[in-house]
Write a protein that holds these residues in place. Structure first.
Motif, short mmCIF file in Angstrom:
data_model
loop_
_atom_site.label_atom_id
_atom_site.label_comp_id
_atom_site.label_asym_id
_atom_site.label_seq_id
_atom_site.Cartn_x
_atom_site.Cartn_y
_atom_site.Cartn_z
N ALA A 1 -9.62 4.74 -2.82
CA ALA A 1 -8.50 5.55 -2.33
C ALA A 1 -9.03 6.63 -1.39
CB ALA A 1 -7.76 6.18 -3.50
N ASN A 2 -8.23 6.94 -0.36
CA ASN A 2 -8.63 7.96 0.60
C ASN A 2 -7.37 8.65 1.13
OD1 ASN A 2 -7.61 6.35 2.88
ND2 ASN A 2 -9.40 5.06 2.55
N SER B 1 -3.68 5.83 -0.45
CA SER B 1 -3.93 6.40 -1.77
C SER B 1 -3.90 5.34 -2.87
CB SER B 1 -2.94 7.52 -2.07
OG SER B 1 -1.62 7.06 -1.95
N GLU B 2 -3.27 4.20 -2.58
CA GLU B 2 -3.18 3.15 -3.60
C GLU B 2 -2.78 1.84 -2.95
OE1 GLU B 2 -0.90 2.60 -7.92
OE2 GLU B 2 -0.35 4.26 -6.61
N GLN B 3 -3.26 0.75 -3.53
CA GLN B 3 -2.82 -0.59 -3.14
C GLN B 3 -2.67 -1.41 -4.41
OE1 GLN B 3 -5.50 -3.80 -2.08
NE2 GLN B 3 -6.96 -2.24 -1.41
N GLY C 1 -1.16 8.19 2.00
CA GLY C 1 -1.27 9.57 1.59
C GLY C 1 -0.45 10.51 2.44
N VAL D 1 0.84 -1.19 0.00
CA VAL D 1 0.00 0.00 0.00
C VAL D 1 0.88 1.24 0.00
CG1 VAL D 1 -1.91 -1.16 1.20
CG2 VAL D 1 -0.20 0.07 2.53
#
Length: 150
Positions: free
Chosen positions: A110-111, A115-117, A39, A36
């Motif tokens: 995404a939050n 932000s990414e996985q 952010g 992951v």
């Protein structure tokens, strides 16, 4: 509740506090590992996070994996190692698990936290993987000797 400034300053300097985090190494059927990207800090990491007050380590791992990656443990994860992470905080410890039996019913949107996985092949890891994450992969999959520090 608001903490008075003097007390907050005192707590931030305390070196006798202990913090505890959990992270999970998750590989899919293609032997790709799930990482992951947060952010709020750079690099790619294992999914995981802090153990909350009155929470067991196992419960924290289940909660964090589900929150960050939509991963649900089907069977308990296997403890791989406990590491000190004193560069982050003088009393910080990280418990690393190998997650062998799992499912992923959904991928969270995404939050601000994640932000990414993505799953990565071990021979095609992202350039911005953190050094600690890469060392753990070398220990888990490459036969490197397990260190005591994160």
């Amino acid at each position: 509740m608001t903490v008075p400034l003097q007390l907050a300053s005192h707590l931030s300097r305390r070196s006798d506090l202990v913090t505890l985090g959990v992270q999970g190494v998750i590989a899919n059927a293609a032997s790709e590992v799930l990482l992951v990207r947060h952010g709020y800090r750079p690099g790619w990491h294992f999914p995981g996070g802090g153990v909350e007050r009155r929470e067991t380590i196992d419960r924290a791992l289940c909660r964090e994996l589900n929150e960050e990656a939509g991963v649900i443990l089907v069977q308990p994860a296997r403890l791989f190692g406990i590491y000190t992470n004193f560069e982050v905080f003088p009393g910080d410890h990280v418990v690393l698990f190998i997650v062998e039996h799992w499912r992923q019913d959904h991928i969270p949107a995404a939050n601000a936290e994640i932000s990414e996985q993505r799953f990565f092949a071990l021979d095609r890891l992202p350039r911005t993987i953190t050094a600690a994450t890469k060392r753990r992969l070398d220990e888990v999959f490459g036969g490197a000797e397990r260190a005591n520090t994160w």
